[in-house]
Write a protein that holds these residues in place. Structure first.
Motif, short mmCIF file in Angstrom:
data_model
loop_
_atom_site.label_atom_id
_atom_site.label_comp_id
_atom_site.label_asym_id
_atom_site.label_seq_id
_atom_site.Cartn_x
_atom_site.Cartn_y
_atom_site.Cartn_z
N MET A 111 0.83 -1.21 0.00
CA MET A 111 0.00 0.00 0.00
C MET A 111 0.86 1.26 0.00
O MET A 111 0.57 2.22 -0.71
CB MET A 111 -0.92 -0.01 1.22
N ALA A 112 1.94 1.24 0.80
CA ALA A 112 2.84 2.40 0.84
C ALA A 112 3.52 2.62 -0.51
O ALA A 112 3.68 3.75 -0.96
CB ALA A 112 3.88 2.22 1.95
N ASP A 113 3.93 1.52 -1.15
CA ASP A 113 4.55 1.63 -2.47
C ASP A 113 3.57 2.24 -3.48
O ASP A 113 3.94 3.10 -4.29
CB ASP A 113 5.02 0.26 -2.96
N TYR A 114 2.31 1.77 -3.41
CA TYR A 114 1.29 2.32 -4.30
C TYR A 114 1.08 3.80 -4.03
O TYR A 114 1.06 4.63 -4.95
CB TYR A 114 -0.02 1.57 -4.13
N GLY A 115 0.91 4.16 -2.74
CA GLY A 115 0.64 5.54 -2.40
C GLY A 115 1.77 6.48 -2.77
O GLY A 115 1.54 7.58 -3.28
N GLN A 116 3.01 6.06 -2.53
CA GLN A 116 4.15 6.90 -2.85
C GLN A 116 4.29 7.09 -4.36
O GLN A 116 4.55 8.20 -4.84
CB GLN A 116 5.43 6.30 -2.28
N THR A 117 4.12 6.00 -5.10
CA THR A 117 4.20 6.10 -6.57
C THR A 117 3.07 6.96 -7.12
O THR A 117 3.26 7.73 -8.06
CB THR A 117 4.16 4.70 -7.21
N SER A 118 1.89 6.83 -6.49
CA SER A 118 0.75 7.65 -6.91
C SER A 118 1.04 9.13 -6.71
O SER A 118 0.76 9.96 -7.58
CB SER A 118 -0.49 7.24 -6.12
N ALA A 119 1.63 9.47 -5.55
CA ALA A 119 1.98 10.87 -5.30
C ALA A 119 3.09 11.35 -6.23
O ALA A 119 3.09 12.50 -6.68
CB ALA A 119 2.40 11.04 -3.84
N ASP A 120 4.04 10.46 -6.52
CA ASP A 120 5.14 10.82 -7.43
C ASP A 120 4.66 11.03 -8.86
O ASP A 120 5.37 11.63 -9.67
CB ASP A 120 6.22 9.73 -7.42
N GLU A 121 3.46 10.53 -9.16
CA GLU A 121 2.95 10.61 -10.53
C GLU A 121 2.52 12.03 -10.90
O GLU A 121 2.29 12.32 -12.07
CB GLU A 121 1.77 9.65 -10.70
N TRP A 122 2.45 12.92 -9.92
CA TRP A 122 1.95 14.27 -10.19
C TRP A 122 2.77 15.00 -11.25
O TRP A 122 2.23 15.70 -12.10
CB TRP A 122 1.88 15.08 -8.90
N SER A 123 4.09 14.86 -11.18
CA SER A 123 4.92 15.54 -12.18
C SER A 123 4.68 14.97 -13.57
O SER A 123 4.81 15.68 -14.57
CB SER A 123 6.41 15.41 -11.81
N TRP A 124 4.30 13.71 -13.64
CA TRP A 124 3.97 13.10 -14.93
C TRP A 124 2.61 13.57 -15.41
O TRP A 124 2.42 13.81 -16.61
CB TRP A 124 3.99 11.57 -14.81
N LEU A 125 1.66 13.69 -14.48
CA LEU A 125 0.33 14.16 -14.86
C LEU A 125 0.38 15.59 -15.40
O LEU A 125 -0.39 15.94 -16.30
CB LEU A 125 -0.61 14.10 -13.65
N ALA A 126 1.27 16.41 -14.86
CA ALA A 126 1.41 17.77 -15.36
C ALA A 126 1.85 17.79 -16.82
O ALA A 126 1.58 18.74 -17.55
CB ALA A 126 2.41 18.54 -14.50
N GLN A 127 2.53 16.70 -17.24
CA GLN A 127 2.99 16.59 -18.63
C GLN A 127 2.05 15.71 -19.46
O GLN A 127 2.39 15.31 -20.57
CB GLN A 127 4.40 16.02 -18.65
N ARG A 128 0.87 15.40 -18.88
CA ARG A 128 -0.15 14.59 -19.55
C ARG A 128 0.37 13.20 -19.90
O ARG A 128 0.04 12.65 -20.96
CB ARG A 128 -0.67 15.30 -20.80
N THR A 129 1.18 12.62 -19.02
CA THR A 129 1.66 11.25 -19.18
C THR A 129 1.43 10.48 -17.89
O THR A 129 0.89 11.02 -16.92
CB THR A 129 3.15 11.22 -19.55
N GLN A 130 1.85 9.20 -17.85
CA GLN A 130 1.65 8.35 -16.69
C GLN A 130 2.99 7.88 -16.14
O GLN A 130 3.95 7.71 -16.89
CB GLN A 130 0.82 7.13 -17.07
N HIS A 131 3.02 7.66 -14.84
CA HIS A 131 4.21 7.10 -14.21
C HIS A 131 4.41 5.67 -14.72
O HIS A 131 3.47 4.87 -14.68
CB HIS A 131 4.05 7.10 -12.69
N PRO A 132 5.60 5.31 -15.17
CA PRO A 132 5.80 3.98 -15.76
C PRO A 132 5.63 2.82 -14.77
O PRO A 132 5.35 1.69 -15.18
CB PRO A 132 7.24 4.04 -16.29
N ASP A 133 5.78 3.10 -13.46
CA ASP A 133 5.67 2.03 -12.46
C ASP A 133 4.29 1.95 -11.81
O ASP A 133 4.05 1.06 -11.00
CB ASP A 133 6.71 2.23 -11.35
#
Length: 261
Positions: A111-133
């Protein structure tokens, strides 16, 4: 990646075009009415009654209002999606409490891995892409919750509820991604720009026999319309500054998922 970054900021480019284009139209109208060789001919247009402006002005205002509503609705949906995702993660943590120590630690790590990766995805969302992990983290969490030892420790009912929460998290994450990839619709904004130009021209025509009054009127219209359109345009991506949705609700859950040092 470079093209994705450039494409992420096209909302700002459209906003600049809206502002510059509006004031260029103001300059062109003023030039036509006061300095062009057709200025005297333009005076023959006088006679258009002021209430005529209301027709085009209302159409322009409604079009801009609908576009603004679409933009701010997407922003609100993004905020709700983040809070629902964080709430599902918090509920999942609460339901995992009765698990024996090894299984609980393993599940909360997933759950922590999911939550951290989800939060890290914000910089990708700003570029209209998705976090690869991100997809891999979501799949790992789903597999861990669906494991046999979780069912044996908590029972079928609780496991089903936990699986529902994981599915809800994935749906809200998918919604975030889709909202981040919403692009400016050129046809909608072209239609609004055309109505704006017609409204500006109608204001000028009403005051065609008084060029200075015409300039003041169309300048006031431009000062109201152009910045408003620009504000709506730069908020096209809910995850892009200056009014970006934040991952704070998800980050607030992470301390409870990590073991104390």
């Amino acid at each position: 990646m470079q093209s994705a970054v450039l494409g992420a900021f096209d909302h700002y480019a459209y906003a600049v075009v809206a502002v510059v284009g509006t004031f260029l139209a103001v300059w062109a109208c003023d030039w036509l009415l006061r300095r062009s060789r057709w200025a005297a001919w333009c005076v023959s247009w006088q006679g258009v009654v002021p209430p005529f402006i209301n027709i085009l002005g209302m159409m322009f205002g409604l079009t801009l209002a609908f576009l603004a509503n679409d933009t701010w609705s997407a922003h609100d949906r993004a905020i709700n999606a983040v809070y629902r995702e964080a709430d599902a993660l918090r509920t999942l943590a609460a339901l995992s409490t009765p698990l024996p120590e090894p299984q609980r630690l393993q599940l909360r790590q997933a759950m922590a891995d999911y939550g951290q990766t989800s939060a890290d995805e914000w910089s990708w969302l700003a570029q209209r892409t998705q976090h690869p992990d991100m997809q891999r983290r979501a799949d790992a969490l789903m597999i861990r919750v669906a494991a046999k030892d979780v069912r044996e420790a908590l029972g079928d009912t609780v496991q089903k509820l936990m699986l529902d929460k994981v599915s809800e998290m994935r749906r809200e994450r998918d919604l975030r991604v889709s909202l981040s990839q919403t692009h400016v619709n050129p046809l909608k904004w072209l239609g609004m720009a055309f109505l704006g130009l017609l409204t500006l021209l109608s204001v000028a025509v009403v005051h065609v026999d008084k060029p200075r009054a015409a300039l003041m009127s169309i300048m006031l219209f431009a000062c109201g319309a152009a910045p408003t359109a620009a504000i709506v345009l730069i908020q096209g991506n809910p995850f892009l500054a200056p009014t970006a949705v934040t991952p704070e609700p998800i980050l607030s859950v992470l301390p409870a998922l990590r073991p104390a040092p």
